[in-house]
Enzyme design. Sequence first.
Site, PDB file in Angstrom:
ATOM      1  N   ARG A 137      50.465  30.812  31.131  1.00  0.00           N
ATOM      2  CA  ARG A 137      50.287  31.672  31.985  1.00  0.00           C
ATOM      3  C   ARG A 137      50.585  31.087  33.590  1.00  0.00           C
ATOM      4  O   ARG A 137      51.253  31.690  34.604  1.00  0.00           O
ATOM      5  CB  ARG A 137      48.684  31.947  32.162  1.00  0.00           C
ATOM      6  CG  ARG A 137      48.059  32.727  31.223  1.00  0.00           C
ATOM      7  CD  ARG A 137      46.607  33.216  31.368  1.00  0.00           C
ATOM      8  NE  ARG A 137      46.188  33.953  30.207  1.00  0.00           N
ATOM      9  CZ  ARG A 137      46.235  34.991  29.667  1.00  0.00           C
ATOM     10  NH1 ARG A 137      46.986  36.022  30.574  1.00  0.00           N
ATOM     11  NH2 ARG A 137      45.991  35.586  28.715  1.00  0.00           N
ATOM     12  N   ARG A 186      47.349  41.307  34.344  1.00  0.00           N
ATOM     13  CA  ARG A 186      47.435  40.039  33.710  1.00  0.00           C
ATOM     14  C   ARG A 186      46.264  39.315  34.293  1.00  0.00           C
ATOM     15  O   ARG A 186      45.814  39.108  35.479  1.00  0.00           O
ATOM     16  CB  ARG A 186      48.993  39.331  34.236  1.00  0.00           C
ATOM     17  CG  ARG A 186      49.952  39.605  33.675  1.00  0.00           C
ATOM     18  CD  ARG A 186      50.345  39.838  32.176  1.00  0.00           C
ATOM     19  NE  ARG A 186      50.208  38.222  31.643  1.00  0.00           N
ATOM     20  CZ  ARG A 186      50.030  38.030  30.474  1.00  0.00           C
ATOM     21  NH1 ARG A 186      49.880  38.998  29.537  1.00  0.00           N
ATOM     22  NH2 ARG A 186      50.002  36.807  29.965  1.00  0.00           N
ATOM     23  N   ILE A 187      45.827  38.531  33.249  1.00  0.00           N
ATOM     24  CA  ILE A 187      44.788  37.430  33.585  1.00  0.00           C
ATOM     25  C   ILE A 187      45.520  36.244  33.990  1.00  0.00           C
ATOM     26  O   ILE A 187      46.561  35.724  33.445  1.00  0.00           O
ATOM     27  CB  ILE A 187      44.184  37.107  32.173  1.00  0.00           C
ATOM     28  CG1 ILE A 187      43.471  38.019  31.300  1.00  0.00           C
ATOM     29  CG2 ILE A 187      43.075  35.829  32.511  1.00  0.00           C
ATOM     30  CD1 ILE A 187      41.863  38.427  31.553  1.00  0.00           C
ATOM     31  N   ASN A 241      41.540  42.423  45.358  1.00  0.00           N
ATOM     32  CA  ASN A 241      41.805  43.232  44.087  1.00  0.00           C
ATOM     33  C   ASN A 241      40.948  44.501  44.239  1.00  0.00           C
ATOM     34  O   ASN A 241      39.921  44.273  44.850  1.00  0.00           O
ATOM     35  CB  ASN A 241      41.462  42.475  42.669  1.00  0.00           C
ATOM     36  CG  ASN A 241      41.714  43.330  41.555  1.00  0.00           C
ATOM     37  OD1 ASN A 241      42.321  43.983  41.278  1.00  0.00           O
ATOM     38  ND2 ASN A 241      40.671  43.510  40.642  1.00  0.00           N
ATOM     39  N   HIS A 299      39.062  47.409  41.847  1.00  0.00           N
ATOM     40  CA  HIS A 299      38.588  47.580  40.567  1.00  0.00           C
ATOM     41  C   HIS A 299      37.875  48.839  40.707  1.00  0.00           C
ATOM     42  O   HIS A 299      36.833  49.348  41.530  1.00  0.00           O
ATOM     43  CB  HIS A 299      37.626  46.359  40.214  1.00  0.00           C
ATOM     44  CG  HIS A 299      36.934  46.528  38.977  1.00  0.00           C
ATOM     45  ND1 HIS A 299      37.722  46.213  37.563  1.00  0.00           N
ATOM     46  CD2 HIS A 299      35.897  46.908  38.442  1.00  0.00           C
ATOM     47  CE1 HIS A 299      37.123  46.587  36.621  1.00  0.00           C
ATOM     48  NE2 HIS A 299      35.910  46.788  37.070  1.00  0.00           N
ATOM     49  N   GLU A 337      37.265  33.823  38.241  1.00  0.00           N
ATOM     50  CA  GLU A 337      36.522  34.513  37.202  1.00  0.00           C
ATOM     51  C   GLU A 337      36.829  36.029  37.505  1.00  0.00           C
ATOM     52  O   GLU A 337      36.717  36.557  38.695  1.00  0.00           O
ATOM     53  CB  GLU A 337      34.872  34.388  37.618  1.00  0.00           C
ATOM     54  CG  GLU A 337      33.883  34.467  36.513  1.00  0.00           C
ATOM     55  CD  GLU A 337      32.557  34.387  36.789  1.00  0.00           C
ATOM     56  OE1 GLU A 337      31.780  35.294  36.019  1.00  0.00           O
ATOM     57  OE2 GLU A 337      32.344  33.760  37.590  1.00  0.00           O
ATOM     58  N   GLU A 376      39.524  55.310  45.874  1.00  0.00           N
ATOM     59  CA  GLU A 376      40.646  54.170  45.755  1.00  0.00           C
ATOM     60  C   GLU A 376      41.665  53.938  46.907  1.00  0.00           C
ATOM     61  O   GLU A 376      41.918  52.916  47.634  1.00  0.00           O
ATOM     62  CB  GLU A 376      41.268  53.424  44.479  1.00  0.00           C
ATOM     63  CG  GLU A 376      40.111  53.159  43.375  1.00  0.00           C
ATOM     64  CD  GLU A 376      40.724  52.898  42.237  1.00  0.00           C
ATOM     65  OE1 GLU A 376      42.001  52.173  42.139  1.00  0.00           O
ATOM     66  OE2 GLU A 376      40.218  53.221  40.808  1.00  0.00           O
TER      67      GLU A 376
HETATM   68  C1  GRF Z   1      43.260  51.564  39.303  1.00  0.00           C
HETATM   69  O1  GRF Z   1      42.114  52.254  38.943  1.00  0.00           O
HETATM   70  C2  GRF Z   1      42.583  49.931  39.850  1.00  0.00           C
HETATM   71  O2  GRF Z   1      41.337  50.079  40.273  1.00  0.00           O
HETATM   72  C3  GRF Z   1      42.371  49.172  38.803  1.00  0.00           C
HETATM   73  O3  GRF Z   1      43.913  49.729  37.917  1.00  0.00           O
HETATM   74  C4  GRF Z   1      43.978  51.030  38.303  1.00  0.00           C
HETATM   75  C5  GRF Z   1      45.487  51.165  38.761  1.00  0.00           C
HETATM   76  O4  GRF Z   1      46.097  52.303  38.808  1.00  0.00           O
HETATM   77  N1  GRF Z   1      42.621  47.890  38.820  1.00  0.00           N
HETATM   78  P1  GRF Z   1      47.233  52.563  39.807  1.00  0.00           P
HETATM   79  O5  GRF Z   1      48.433  51.519  39.255  1.00  0.00           O
HETATM   80  O6  GRF Z   1      47.164  51.843  41.098  1.00  0.00           O
HETATM   81  O7  GRF Z   1      47.489  54.008  39.623  1.00  0.00           O
END
Ligand code: GRF
Length: 216
Positions: free
Chosen positions: A67, A93-94, A109, A111, A145, A176
């Site tokens: 990694r 990727r972790i 990030n 999520h 984490e 998002e």
């Molecule tokens: C999104 O739901 C984001 O929150 C998550 O992975 C997904 C990525 O979607 N981390 P995209 O590639 O931005 O359309």
Amino acid sequence: MAKLKVGVLISGRGSNMAALIRAAAAPDYPAEIACVVSNVADAGGVTIARDAGIATAVIPHRNFSDREPFDRAVSAELENHGVGLIALAGFMRIQSPWFPTHWSGRMINIHPSLLPAFPGLRVQQQALDAGVRISGCTVHFVTPELDAGPIIAQAAVPVLAGDTADTLAGRILRQEHRLYPQVVRWFAEGRIRLDSGKVEMAGIPQGATLLFSAEP
Ligand code: GRF
């Protein structure tokens, strides 16, 4: 003032990356997308970025034995472009601990849950299985984490009767696309920083870090 250079890391379709590219097209947006890096050669987002005239790099993780060497190659690419903020956008990727430590306070990030509920994968199914009535998305600083870094902002949506993981994912994804460009703007304006593991904010109106949409 010079715009903040943002590097976006993707592995897939790149709709959040596209939302950032759209936002950055506005002349008064304080950040520019300096490069997009994907670990997957045929990720849809790579084509979108190229078509938008953005520098792209494909760095397949399979080319690396471990990694950390992969992370260092990605990091070098971003540094070559003068990146001041990394936005992870569906980057699957972790990371080795080295990466978030090296970029501490400069990597965020998004999520698709209201963290700390439902980290990891199959997030919407986790939310449906838990029977929650509200879900959403979270933008947070990245720490070693997984999905556990300090939270910057969240957007909430209802979970509706009859939702499937897909319908819920779609409702969250629309938020998002609002939330991520907003947070990148705040960061570029110097209104958000990570200080001793805590998010410090300046000049962000109370309540602005929680969006709510009742749209079905
Ligand atoms: C999104 O739901 C984001 O929150 C998550 O992975 C997904 C990525 O979607 N981390 P995209 O590639 O931005 O359309």
